[in-house]
Design an enzyme around this catalytic site. Sequence first.
Site, PDB file in Angstrom:
ATOM      1  N   LYS A 250      36.808 -14.389  96.814  1.00  0.00           N
ATOM      2  CA  LYS A 250      38.427 -14.620  97.223  1.00  0.00           C
ATOM      3  C   LYS A 250      39.086 -13.509  96.353  1.00  0.00           C
ATOM      4  O   LYS A 250      38.944 -12.937  95.310  1.00  0.00           O
ATOM      5  CB  LYS A 250      38.808 -16.060  96.540  1.00  0.00           C
ATOM      6  CG  LYS A 250      40.016 -16.422  96.566  1.00  0.00           C
ATOM      7  CD  LYS A 250      40.528 -17.093  95.235  1.00  0.00           C
ATOM      8  CE  LYS A 250      40.330 -16.385  94.226  1.00  0.00           C
ATOM      9  NZ  LYS A 250      41.112 -16.514  92.948  1.00  0.00           N
TER      10      LYS A 250
ATOM     11  N   ASP B  20      40.667 -24.023  93.291  1.00  0.00           N
ATOM     12  CA  ASP B  20      40.381 -22.942  94.623  1.00  0.00           C
ATOM     13  C   ASP B  20      39.445 -23.393  95.312  1.00  0.00           C
ATOM     14  O   ASP B  20      39.211 -22.648  96.547  1.00  0.00           O
ATOM     15  CB  ASP B  20      39.980 -21.638  93.656  1.00  0.00           C
ATOM     16  CG  ASP B  20      41.170 -21.291  93.027  1.00  0.00           C
ATOM     17  OD1 ASP B  20      42.293 -21.483  93.274  1.00  0.00           O
ATOM     18  OD2 ASP B  20      40.789 -19.849  92.425  1.00  0.00           O
TER      19      ASP B  20
END
Length: 278
Positions: A13, A142
């Site tokens: 990410k 997340d």
Amino acid sequence: MEPPVLTETAHAKLNLALHVRARRADGYHELESLFAFCADGDGLSGTLREDGEIALRVEGPFADGLPTDERNLVMRAAHALQAATGGHLGADLLLEKRLPVASGIGGGSADAAAALRLLVRLWDVRPMEIDFPAIASALGADVPACLGSATIFGSGVGDRLETIDLDLAETPVLLVNPLIACPTGPVFGGWDGIDRGALDPLAWARGRNDLTASAMALVPEIEDVLAVLRAQLPQVARMSGSGATCFAVFASEAERDAAADRIIADHPDWWVMTSLLR
């Protein structure tokens, strides 16, 4: 006959921009971020077990010291999905840890999301029959963004997600980490409390990462990494998440690869990864 092996990539990410707007009374922070994901990341594979047991092995260059019990988000994700489905199937899981730990690129969250995606297929779960977003959110802020691993705008604590009409697929990126762990909590704790304004996700290249100064105070090498990346003349160079991984966006794969070769030659003790955005 050997049982079939299913695989998933836990895509790295990137926070292409990360604006911290406020510190909340509950200790969390109000954030605005444009999440993007690399084609590369950790690898996860799994085979079916009929006895309901779930076992995890961890291998790879960053496997040392990683737990294989409930302290690992992969195991927590697997047991959460198993409980939610009331299932009686298990799995043997293998995590190939290719990304540095505590590095601001969502390693643990991406691993958990990959585990959910893999086990849905392995156990033949119908996602519409369970509260999939709730399971992901309970595993970490997340994880919901990592579940789809697609470019998306996040706000709140990263849990409010909004699809953005922004096609970054095949964009060449270079990731560099000085191989010094950068703990998330102290980085957020060191934020100076100044709201520097909202993030326009469509103009993310003009954005910023408001945690950079705090991360540099803990890991000064981040400043060196950013300076080296910016010297390669990319389109954008910035720290991701709470650090210490930094990234650079290039106009072409040739420019990216040439920059990677120079950095590897000059800084052989740094971790370097070339990839493309999804």
